[in-house]
Design a protein around this motif. Structure first.
Motif, PDB file in Angstrom:
ATOM      1  N   LEU A   1       0.931  -1.293   0.094  1.00  0.00           N
ATOM      2  CA  LEU A   1      -0.031   0.092   0.085  1.00  0.00           C
ATOM      3  C   LEU A   1       0.804   1.233  -0.090  1.00  0.00           C
ATOM      4  CD1 LEU A   1      -2.804  -0.768   2.509  1.00  0.00           C
ATOM      5  CD2 LEU A   1      -3.076  -0.553   0.114  1.00  0.00           C
ATOM      6  N   SER A   2       2.078   1.228   0.887  1.00  0.00           N
ATOM      7  CA  SER A   2       2.943   2.241   0.894  1.00  0.00           C
ATOM      8  C   SER A   2       3.409   2.548  -0.758  1.00  0.00           C
ATOM      9  CB  SER A   2       4.008   2.244   1.821  1.00  0.00           C
ATOM     10  OG  SER A   2       3.415   1.960   3.189  1.00  0.00           O
ATOM     11  N   ILE A   3       4.060   1.421  -1.189  1.00  0.00           N
ATOM     12  CA  ILE A   3       4.491   1.601  -2.486  1.00  0.00           C
ATOM     13  C   ILE A   3       3.403   2.140  -3.707  1.00  0.00           C
ATOM     14  CG2 ILE A   3       5.518   0.231  -4.744  1.00  0.00           C
ATOM     15  CD1 ILE A   3       6.752  -1.471  -2.632  1.00  0.00           C
ATOM     16  N   GLY A   4       2.302   1.573  -3.480  1.00  0.00           N
ATOM     17  CA  GLY A   4       1.088   2.113  -4.404  1.00  0.00           C
ATOM     18  C   GLY A   4       0.885   3.830  -3.977  1.00  0.00           C
ATOM     19  N   LEU A   5       0.639   4.034  -2.770  1.00  0.00           N
ATOM     20  CA  LEU A   5       0.190   5.619  -2.378  1.00  0.00           C
ATOM     21  C   LEU A   5       1.497   6.429  -2.938  1.00  0.00           C
ATOM     22  CD1 LEU A   5      -2.238   6.706  -1.321  1.00  0.00           C
ATOM     23  CD2 LEU A   5      -2.016   4.205  -1.597  1.00  0.00           C
ATOM     24  N   THR A   6       2.723   5.915  -2.829  1.00  0.00           N
ATOM     25  CA  THR A   6       3.818   6.654  -3.154  1.00  0.00           C
ATOM     26  C   THR A   6       3.720   6.921  -4.738  1.00  0.00           C
ATOM     27  OG1 THR A   6       5.376   5.877  -1.493  1.00  0.00           O
ATOM     28  CG2 THR A   6       6.598   6.976  -3.166  1.00  0.00           C
ATOM     29  N   LEU A   7       3.695   5.928  -5.712  1.00  0.00           N
ATOM     30  CA  LEU A   7       3.474   5.889  -6.870  1.00  0.00           C
ATOM     31  C   LEU A   7       2.356   6.757  -7.244  1.00  0.00           C
ATOM     32  CD1 LEU A   7       4.155   2.301  -7.915  1.00  0.00           C
ATOM     33  CD2 LEU A   7       5.726   4.030  -8.165  1.00  0.00           C
ATOM     34  N   LEU A   8       1.402   6.735  -6.602  1.00  0.00           N
ATOM     35  CA  LEU A   8       0.160   7.688  -6.876  1.00  0.00           C
ATOM     36  C   LEU A   8       0.559   9.065  -6.703  1.00  0.00           C
ATOM     37  CD1 LEU A   8      -2.958   7.397  -7.236  1.00  0.00           C
ATOM     38  CD2 LEU A   8      -3.320   7.730  -4.885  1.00  0.00           C
ATOM     39  N   GLY A   9       1.183   9.337  -5.799  1.00  0.00           N
ATOM     40  CA  GLY A   9       1.819  10.816  -5.576  1.00  0.00           C
ATOM     41  C   GLY A   9       2.544  11.402  -6.841  1.00  0.00           C
ATOM     42  N   LEU A  10       3.493  10.347  -7.150  1.00  0.00           N
ATOM     43  CA  LEU A  10       4.240  10.591  -8.001  1.00  0.00           C
ATOM     44  C   LEU A  10       3.693  10.997  -9.500  1.00  0.00           C
ATOM     45  CD1 LEU A  10       7.229   8.156  -7.664  1.00  0.00           C
ATOM     46  CD2 LEU A  10       7.534  10.580  -7.403  1.00  0.00           C
ATOM     47  N   GLY A  11       2.639  10.186  -9.649  1.00  0.00           N
ATOM     48  CA  GLY A  11       1.730  10.333 -11.029  1.00  0.00           C
ATOM     49  C   GLY A  11       1.162  11.686 -10.954  1.00  0.00           C
ATOM     50  N   TRP A  12       0.777  12.076  -9.690  1.00  0.00           N
ATOM     51  CA  TRP A  12      -0.026  13.195  -9.756  1.00  0.00           C
ATOM     52  C   TRP A  12       0.972  14.237  -9.879  1.00  0.00           C
ATOM     53  CZ3 TRP A  12       0.847  17.395  -6.405  1.00  0.00           C
ATOM     54  CH2 TRP A  12      -0.053  18.336  -6.349  1.00  0.00           C
ATOM     55  N   SER A  13       2.173  14.383  -9.202  1.00  0.00           N
ATOM     56  CA  SER A  13       3.157  15.423  -9.500  1.00  0.00           C
ATOM     57  C   SER A  13       3.243  15.411 -11.070  1.00  0.00           C
ATOM     58  CB  SER A  13       4.314  15.071  -8.648  1.00  0.00           C
ATOM     59  OG  SER A  13       5.291  15.899  -8.827  1.00  0.00           O
ATOM     60  N   SER A  14       3.463  14.304 -11.786  1.00  0.00           N
ATOM     61  CA  SER A  14       3.757  14.429 -13.246  1.00  0.00           C
ATOM     62  C   SER A  14       2.711  15.056 -14.050  1.00  0.00           C
ATOM     63  CB  SER A  14       4.142  12.939 -13.835  1.00  0.00           C
ATOM     64  OG  SER A  14       5.215  12.494 -13.013  1.00  0.00           O
ATOM     65  N   THR A  15       1.448  14.619 -13.966  1.00  0.00           N
ATOM     66  CA  THR A  15       0.370  15.262 -14.233  1.00  0.00           C
ATOM     67  C   THR A  15       0.176  16.751 -14.076  1.00  0.00           C
ATOM     68  OG1 THR A  15      -1.132  14.489 -12.907  1.00  0.00           O
ATOM     69  CG2 THR A  15      -0.924  13.246 -14.841  1.00  0.00           C
ATOM     70  N   MET A  16       0.373  16.936 -12.958  1.00  0.00           N
ATOM     71  CA  MET A  16       0.302  18.567 -12.375  1.00  0.00           C
ATOM     72  C   MET A  16       1.280  19.234 -12.904  1.00  0.00           C
ATOM     73  SD  MET A  16      -0.987  20.895 -10.626  1.00  0.00           S
ATOM     74  CE  MET A  16      -2.099  20.090  -9.314  1.00  0.00           C
ATOM     75  N   VAL A  17       2.687  18.981 -12.924  1.00  0.00           N
ATOM     76  CA  VAL A  17       3.712  19.876 -13.332  1.00  0.00           C
ATOM     77  C   VAL A  17       3.695  20.015 -14.870  1.00  0.00           C
ATOM     78  CG1 VAL A  17       6.014  20.271 -13.570  1.00  0.00           C
ATOM     79  CG2 VAL A  17       5.028  19.538 -11.496  1.00  0.00           C
ATOM     80  N   ALA A  18       3.542  18.890 -15.674  1.00  0.00           N
ATOM     81  CA  ALA A  18       3.496  18.780 -16.927  1.00  0.00           C
ATOM     82  C   ALA A  18       2.410  19.313 -17.581  1.00  0.00           C
ATOM     83  CB  ALA A  18       3.824  17.424 -17.545  1.00  0.00           C
ATOM     84  N   GLY A  19       1.011  19.023 -16.972  1.00  0.00           N
ATOM     85  CA  GLY A  19       0.009  19.565 -17.576  1.00  0.00           C
ATOM     86  C   GLY A  19      -0.127  21.168 -17.394  1.00  0.00           C
ATOM     87  N   SER A  20       0.383  21.628 -16.118  1.00  0.00           N
ATOM     88  CA  SER A  20       0.112  22.988 -16.083  1.00  0.00           C
ATOM     89  C   SER A  20       1.044  23.875 -16.903  1.00  0.00           C
ATOM     90  CB  SER A  20       0.448  23.429 -14.606  1.00  0.00           C
ATOM     91  OG  SER A  20      -0.303  22.836 -13.453  1.00  0.00           O
ATOM     92  N   THR A  21       2.414  23.245 -16.986  1.00  0.00           N
ATOM     93  CA  THR A  21       3.470  24.042 -17.945  1.00  0.00           C
ATOM     94  C   THR A  21       2.788  24.069 -19.550  1.00  0.00           C
ATOM     95  OG1 THR A  21       5.137  23.085 -16.373  1.00  0.00           O
ATOM     96  CG2 THR A  21       5.785  23.765 -18.489  1.00  0.00           C
ATOM     97  N   LEU A  22       2.254  22.747 -19.686  1.00  0.00           N
ATOM     98  CA  LEU A  22       1.574  22.780 -21.457  1.00  0.00           C
ATOM     99  C   LEU A  22       0.650  23.642 -21.469  1.00  0.00           C
ATOM    100  CD1 LEU A  22       1.557  21.620 -24.080  1.00  0.00           C
ATOM    101  CD2 LEU A  22       0.123  19.640 -23.156  1.00  0.00           C
ATOM    102  N   LEU A  23      -0.241  23.860 -20.463  1.00  0.00           N
ATOM    103  CA  LEU A  23      -1.337  24.897 -20.477  1.00  0.00           C
ATOM    104  C   LEU A  23      -0.918  26.279 -20.810  1.00  0.00           C
ATOM    105  CD1 LEU A  23      -4.414  25.739 -20.562  1.00  0.00           C
ATOM    106  CD2 LEU A  23      -3.922  25.720 -18.052  1.00  0.00           C
TER     107      LEU A  23
END
Length: 442
Positions: A351-373
């Motif tokens: 569960l810890s690994i899953g939630l860490t990956l979840l946070g990394l996925g959020w960070s990637s879509t947030m940073v790259a998506g905001s920059t692309l916009l």
């Protein structure tokens, strides 16, 4: 509302200096705002439960989420007309007023006042989110991902420090006659007001107004130089009124890169909130209260680290590899997270690994998506489009959080992670869709 007067374009070296000062200033106010948000959110549900019972405890955070989303509309409208500084100040003042009203609700044991207070308390979140866009108004296109991610990373300091100040805050105010759990909101009020004062005094010149003064005409706008990024910047529509959400929708609808940027931010947030919100409930199904709190603390700490700690790395990758590859990488991380968490059962390590990956996925879509916009929208229309993005993101998170409980109650946690994974399919299709190549201009 009349637009602010145009600035005289300064030399490029001066623009670089303003950009450095702006990022440094925002880094500091982001810490203040992060402390204000985190310390209030930490006890919001507890205060609501004490006043109105457990049944309404979840409404406190929901009110703050919805408030943060809806307050983006007037804040970005003000930014569109007058610049970043008044918009950020309005958001922080709204957050401070909401925190103060929450204290009044605690004193009077009024759940209604508390919920209204939490709604306006969301202004602190609005300011924190808009700060990331303020940081890239003057940034070079090749460094936008890094500069935006630095402001996202600064949130980590406030998010970590805030909850640890709750006991201190109560210890300061309770002896002075205020009720328990009201102290954090007193501290939030002070933090938001201090951030507002700092911005009023020091955020000069206004980065958005300066960016408009130095921007070339749309026909000769400087592109990033990457073939992929050129494809994502379609011809810019001419819009008479750029101040409202309707105008922002028209601009975004005409720009494939802007549509992808908003979709990436919103879907990443929806998946993250839905899975994260129900993980503590899932853990609590087989553990006693003491063990649940201990395990949840570890799992969510790793999750928050995934969200924020590596944001600067994500920013560098966004600039080096391109916006779309990082968005696709973020989606891959979200899918992997859902698969790991959904099949983990009650295994704390998985569960810890899953939630860490979840946070990394959020960070990637947030940073790259905001920059692309930001890349995709002309400078005159950016505040409206960015406000639309934060509005959609906030509402997506609220919907994900609200529906996740129903899904877990009726079908279980593994089904929730499966549904969350399936919701990314439209985003994958949008990210892989061929886009027309727009010739580069100098």
């Amino acid at each position: 509302m009349t637009a602010a007067p145009p600035l005289t374009a300064p030399p490029s070296s001066d623009v670089s200096g303003v950009q450095r000062r702006t990022v440094s200033l925002l880094f500091g106010t982001q810490i203040l705002g992060g402390v204000g948000v985190a310390i209030g959110i930490t006890v919001g549900a507890l205060l609501a439960a004490r006043i109105g019972g457990t049944a309404i405890s979840g409404l406190a955070s929901t009110s703050a989420l919805v408030g943060g989303a809806l307050l983006a509309v007037p804040v970005t409208r003000l930014m569109q007309a007058r610049g970043r500084r008044p918009g950020l100040v309005l958001a922080y003042v709204a957050g401070a007023a909401g925190a103060a009203l929450s204290v009044v609700g605690a004193v009077n044991e009024s759940a209604a006042l508390l919920m209204v207070g939490m709604f306006f308390f969301g202004g602190g979140t609005t300011a924190n989110l808009q700060a990331r866009y303020t940081a890239v108004d003057l940034a070079e296109p090749s460094r936008r991902g890094r500069q935006l991610s630095l402001i996202v990373w600064a949130t980590t300091i406030g998010a970590v420090a805030g909850p640890n100040l709750t006991a201190i805050a109560d210890a300061v105010v309770v002896p002075r006659g205020l009720p328990e759990l009201s102290g954090p909101f007193v501290f939030s009020t002070a933090a938001f007001l201090l951030a507002a004062v700092v911005l009023v005094l020091l955020l000069r010149p206004d980065p958005l107004l300066l960016a408009r003064s130095v921007a070339p005409p749309p026909a000769s706008a400087v592109r990033s130089g990457e073939r992929e990024e050129r494809a994502e910047r379609a011809p810019q529509p001419r819009v008479k009124d750029r101040s409202g959400m309707r105008a922002a929708l028209r601009v975004v609808a005409a720009l494939p890169g802007a549509r992808l940027g908003i979709a990436a931010v919103a879907m990443g947030h929806l998946v993250m909130v839905a899975v994260m919100a129900m993980t503590p409930v899932h853990i609590g199904e087989v553990h006693n209260a003491h063990d649940t709190l201990r395990i949840v603390g570890v799992v969510l700490s790793l999750h928050i680290a995934g969200m924020y700690a590596l944001a600067p790395v994500v920013g560098v990758l966004t600039d080096k590899l391109g916006r779309r590859p990082v968005i696709l990488g973020g989606i891959t991380l979200l899918l992997t997270a859902c698969a790991v968490a959904g099949t983990a059962g009650y295994d704390t390590v998985r569960l810890s690994i899953g939630l860490t990956l979840l946070g990394l996925g959020w960070s990637s879509t947030m940073v790259a998506g905001s920059t692309l916009l930001t890349d995709s929208v002309p400078v005159d229309s950016r505040p409206g489009a960015q406000g639309l993005s934060d509005l959609v993101m906030g509402l997506a998170g609220a919907i994900g959080g609200a529906l996740s409980g129903i899904v877990v109650e009726t079908a279980g946690y593994p089904t929730l992670t499966l549904i969350a994974a399936i919701t990314t399919v439209p985003l994958v299709a949008l990210a892989l869709r061929p886009l027309p190549v727009v010739p580069a201009t100098v």
